[in-house]
Design an enzyme around this catalytic site. Structure first.
Site, short mmCIF file in Angstrom:
data_model
loop_
_atom_site.label_atom_id
_atom_site.label_comp_id
_atom_site.label_asym_id
_atom_site.label_seq_id
_atom_site.Cartn_x
_atom_site.Cartn_y
_atom_site.Cartn_z
N ILE A 473 -15.61 28.71 51.10
CA ILE A 473 -16.18 30.05 50.98
C ILE A 473 -15.28 30.99 51.77
O ILE A 473 -15.07 30.80 52.97
CB ILE A 473 -17.62 30.10 51.51
CG1 ILE A 473 -18.50 29.13 50.74
CG2 ILE A 473 -18.18 31.51 51.45
CD1 ILE A 473 -19.90 28.98 51.32
N HIS A 474 -14.77 32.03 51.11
CA HIS A 474 -13.77 32.91 51.72
C HIS A 474 -14.37 34.29 51.99
O HIS A 474 -15.10 34.80 51.16
CB HIS A 474 -12.57 33.04 50.78
CG HIS A 474 -11.41 33.77 51.37
ND1 HIS A 474 -10.65 33.25 52.39
CD2 HIS A 474 -10.90 35.00 51.07
CE1 HIS A 474 -9.69 34.11 52.70
NE2 HIS A 474 -9.83 35.18 51.91
N PRO A 475 -14.08 34.90 53.14
CA PRO A 475 -13.35 34.37 54.29
C PRO A 475 -14.31 33.86 55.36
O PRO A 475 -15.10 34.62 55.92
CB PRO A 475 -12.58 35.60 54.78
CG PRO A 475 -13.49 36.75 54.46
CD PRO A 475 -14.31 36.36 53.25
N GLU A 479 -14.30 27.36 55.91
CA GLU A 479 -13.38 27.00 54.84
C GLU A 479 -12.11 26.36 55.37
O GLU A 479 -11.42 25.62 54.65
CB GLU A 479 -13.02 28.23 54.00
CG GLU A 479 -12.06 29.20 54.66
CD GLU A 479 -11.58 30.30 53.71
OE1 GLU A 479 -11.21 29.97 52.56
OE2 GLU A 479 -11.56 31.47 54.12
N CYS A 499 -4.14 34.21 54.97
CA CYS A 499 -5.60 34.37 54.99
C CYS A 499 -6.26 33.22 54.23
O CYS A 499 -7.46 33.22 54.07
CB CYS A 499 -6.01 35.72 54.40
SG CYS A 499 -5.65 35.89 52.65
#
Length: 499
Positions: A473-475, A479, A499
């Site tokens: 799951i970003h950000p 993760e 990122c």
């Protein structure tokens, strides 16, 4: 936590004692009697009552040396997890206020912390939980007796009406002045005013958590460490935790042991200690000294020796089987008092419920003590589940494990310029085959939330391949766990870029 099962016990009054005793007809007044109203005892008693058993709970806490006392619910609710996490949150909010300016918030004037306001709010919440536990017992038709319970035989319990102790108590070292002038974690959460400049003696998770929130609310705080920090945890991770704390402002006196504590006419406490590496003596003054040197089980007062219940001679804890049984029929023990059991609230709750179901004949399921997750709520939180790297090496051999790791920077740290040098992830796996995951370690924001999610995978036999197949799951910080791909063995830089 001790329980006496399969008995309906009848009252017999003897002076200030009330004794449950078996009648001549072989009938009893209770199916289950639980000694100890902590998380595990309450969970067991309510579960058993819900399954049709007639249950009584005995609980009474004798005030600490400083006179601190509290209500139903045990250590976690009153002087452990709950007030600790709330005070940890207070410290995190202080850091957030400092960072807020970098995010454009205009905060005029100095920001300071008022201990009395925090203490009142935390204590009011704890009291509401005390009341809630009593209501729950009443709703479940569990008899609550505010008494100190002890065992007479495998079918008899006696309760003292005027005084009593919990299953465990805080162990103070035999140091002049320690008992008279020191605080314990039983006291720190119930102080009405700020403890001021504080020396924390000990380096357990309780010691470091207390030192962390004391520093976080602006107090001058020093931790005195006899040997290592966070014994029993992965020592690389422990080093990251204490490194961060030192950068955060907590002072450490390494390899030192206290010698005496004197109260001066000014009210300040003068502590004399020895540096074990040099043999030199040092001293300084503090407003408060918090002893966080461990807890010892209070098994002597329960009458176990009279019944022949087997104890570990070194630890004083009760030797238990996989089903929480002791060496004496009808007597079971679970929670912190059991030898080799994790001293954690959720394990006591689950073990208590499962025991109640087995005693009620509704299940044969045993508690699984493998891969129990936990989190240390220090300024930089540390969550883990499974084996430490060192323990994995001992069990499987260094050449038979693979360690994937990464240093990462939480997005929320970037704008504020917050130090992220100790934000780290380590996944310990078997080297061959499917690379089953043996241990997962995480330092960073919300470590408990991150670790809880991954812990379920351990119950399903999670492998490194499963980790790589999981979409992040970003950000988020979590993760970064599913992205680890650098091994320690490779020697490559494990710093996450981009990122």
């Amino acid at each position: 936590m001790a329980v006496l099962c399969r008995g309906r016990h009848r009252w017999k009054n003897i002076s200030s004692l009330r004794v449950w005793t078996r009648s001549l007809t072989g009938q009893y007044d209770y199916d289950l009697v639980v000694i100890g109203g902590g998380s595990g005892g309450l969970a067991c008693s309510k579960e058993a009552a819900g399954l049709g058993l007639k249950v009584a709970v005995l609980d009474y806490v004798e005030p600490s040396v400083r006179g601190t006392k509290w209500g139903l619910g045990g250590t976690c609710v009153n002087v452990g997890c709950i007030p600790k996490k709330l005070m940890h949150q207070a410290a995190l909010l202080g850091t957030a206020v400092k960072h807020a300016r970098k995010y454009g918030w205009q905060i005029s004037g100095p920001v300071y912390h008022d201990w009395a306001t925090m203490a009142e709010a935390v204590q009011n919440h704890v009291k509401s939980l005390n009341w809630g536990h009593r209501v729950q017992l009443q709703d479940k038709k569990v008899t609550y007796l505010n008494m100190k319970g002890s065992l007479v035989d495998e079918h008899t319990v006696k309760g003292l009406t005027k005084a009593g102790k919990e299953v465990s108590f805080t162990l103070l070292l035999q140091i002049p002045g320690a008992m008279e002038h020191g605080l314990t974690s039983d006291d720190i959460f119930w102080l009405k005013k700020s403890p001021g400049k504080t020396l924390v003696v000990g380096a357990s998770y309780v010691a470091l958590e207390c030192a962390g929130f004391l520093t976080g609310v602006g107090l001058d705080t020093t931790v005195m460490v006899r040997s290592i920090a966070l014994r029993g945890f992965d020592q690389q991770m422990a080093g990251l935790v204490t490194d961060y704390m030192e950068a955060y402002g907590t002072k450490f006196a390494w390899k030192c042991v206290p010698k005496r504590l004197d109260k001066l006419s000014s009210g300040a406490l003068r502590v004399t200690w020895t540096d074990t590496q040099t043999g030199n003596e040092h001293e300084d003054t503090y407003d408060s000294v918090l002893w966080a040197v461990g807890r010892a089980p209070e098994t002597k007062a329960v009458g176990l020796d009279k019944l022949g219940v087997q104890l570990n001679k070194e630890t004083g804890k009760i030797v238990v089987g996989a089903d929480e049984s002791t060496s004496v029929p009808n007597i079971y023990a679970f929670g912190d008092i059991g030898e080799g059991r994790p001293e954690l609230t959720p394990t006591a709750i689950k073990a208590g419920k499962l025991l109640a179901r087995r005693l009620a004949g509704q299940s044969t399921e045993l508690m699984n003590y493998d891969s129990v997750p936990t989190t240390v709520f220090t300024p930089l939180e540390y969550g883990c589940v499974g084996l430490s790297e060192h323990e994995a090496e001992k069990r499987y051999g260094k050449d038979n494990i693979e360690v994937y790791h990464a240093f990462y920077k939480p997005l929320e740290f970037t704008v504020a310029g917050h130090d992220a040098n100790q934000c780290y992830i380590k996944v310990v796996c078997e080297r061959d085959g499917d690379q089953r995951i043996l241990g997962l370690h995480f330092t960073g924001p919300n470590a408990g939330e991150v670790t809880q999610g991954f812990a379920m995978g351990f119950q399903c036999g999670a492998t490194y391949s499963h980790l790589l197949q999981t979409v992040g799951i970003h950000p988020t910080c979590a993760e970064e766990v599913v992205k680890v791909n650098i091994t320690k063995r490779s020697g490559l830089d494990a710093t996450v870029t981009g990122c």
